[in-house]
Design an enzyme around this catalytic site. Structure first.
Site, short mmCIF file in Angstrom:
data_model
loop_
_atom_site.label_atom_id
_atom_site.label_comp_id
_atom_site.label_asym_id
_atom_site.label_seq_id
_atom_site.Cartn_x
_atom_site.Cartn_y
_atom_site.Cartn_z
N TYR A 65 24.70 74.76 81.97
CA TYR A 65 25.77 73.88 81.51
C TYR A 65 25.64 73.61 80.00
O TYR A 65 26.62 73.71 79.25
CB TYR A 65 25.73 72.57 82.29
CG TYR A 65 26.84 71.60 81.97
CD1 TYR A 65 28.12 71.81 82.46
CD2 TYR A 65 26.60 70.46 81.21
CE1 TYR A 65 29.15 70.92 82.19
CE2 TYR A 65 27.61 69.56 80.94
CZ TYR A 65 28.88 69.79 81.43
OH TYR A 65 29.91 68.89 81.15
N SER B 54 30.09 68.54 75.43
CA SER B 54 29.26 67.53 76.10
C SER B 54 28.11 67.14 75.19
O SER B 54 27.65 67.95 74.37
CB SER B 54 28.70 68.08 77.41
OG SER B 54 27.71 67.21 77.94
#
Length: 249
Positions: free
Chosen positions: A156, A143
């Site tokens: 995350y 990401s």
């Protein structure tokens, strides 16, 4: 376009969003796609039906990527029946957002178990059989937050940054066996994760993206497809950013 004819691809978290787009794209290239999902049988079935409708091959595989024993059993059974996997896309991931000062330990642990340990579990499960084939493509979905950070996503972002380090290390381990290991780092993509964002937040995000729009799951799938193809044989240990210029690396 049948660059992947005769190849078997396992895509984790393949029932929706980026995972579903990856499944459909790899199938369109001739791969027999194994669609992993954790619980939504209906959604996974719809992806498989779409693939088969267009002449592709798809098989459903239900297991929790964070459960090492379940992963090993499912992969072992699939290999026994169909043969070794040639392509693995570690896409399964979750979020449990919250500011660090208030983040529950359980939310930290769960995100690590799924996003990071899940990739380890699946990669280890396919590794030996893939090395015997002396051809393989492992693609980890990272990401943009691994590079830029994001308030409320310490868990995350940490897993995605860890996944990029994992990618580089495994790339060095497996290169001599004809296996490439790369990562694709999407920016802000139109998926279930972003659909629920307030309009004001979406406007703020768009203002940061030079191309002026969010990406689509297909944009990410196209990058995965390239890295899975024979054309990418000399690329390994690389993180390919798909973010519209949000982070230029």
């Amino acid at each position: 376009m049948n660059e992947l004819e005769g190849r078997r691809a396992l895509v984790t978290g393949g029932s929706r969003g980026i995972g579903a787009a990856v499944c459909e794209t790899l199938a369109s290239m001739g791969a027999h796609v194994f669609i992993n999902y954790a619980g939504n049988t209906e959604a996974a079935g719809e992806v498989a039906s779409s693939i088969e409708k267009h002449g592709g091959k798809a098989t459903l595989m239900r297991f929790d990527v964070s459960d090492a024993a379940a992963v090993k059993d499912a992969v072992k059974s699939a290999i026994k029946e169909h043969g070794a996997f040639h392509i693995l896309v570690n896409n399964a991931g979750i979020t449990r957002d919250g500011l660090l000062a208030r983040m529950k330990e359980s939310d930290w642990d769960l995100v690590v178990q799924v996003n990071l340990k899940g990739a380890f579990n699946c990669t280890q499960a396919v590794a030996m059989a893939m090395m015997k084939e002396r051809w393989g493509r492992i693609i980890n979905i990272s990401s943009v937050v691994a590079a830029m950070g994001n308030p409320g996503q310490a868990n995350y972002a940490a897993t995605k940054a860890g996944l990029e380090g994992f990618t580089r290390s495994v790339a060095r381990e497996m290169a001599s066996r004809g296996i490439t290991v790369n990562a694709v780092a999407p920016g802000f993509i139109e998926t279930d994760m972003t659909a629920g964002l307030p309009e004001k937040i979406k406007e703020q995000l768009l203002a940061q993206i030079p191309v002026g729009s969010m990406g689509s799951p297909g944009d990410v799938a196209a990058a995965v497809a390239f890295l899975a193809s024979p054309s990418a044989r000399y690329i390994t240990g690389h993180v390919l950013h798909v973010n519209g210029g949000l982070v230029c690396d």
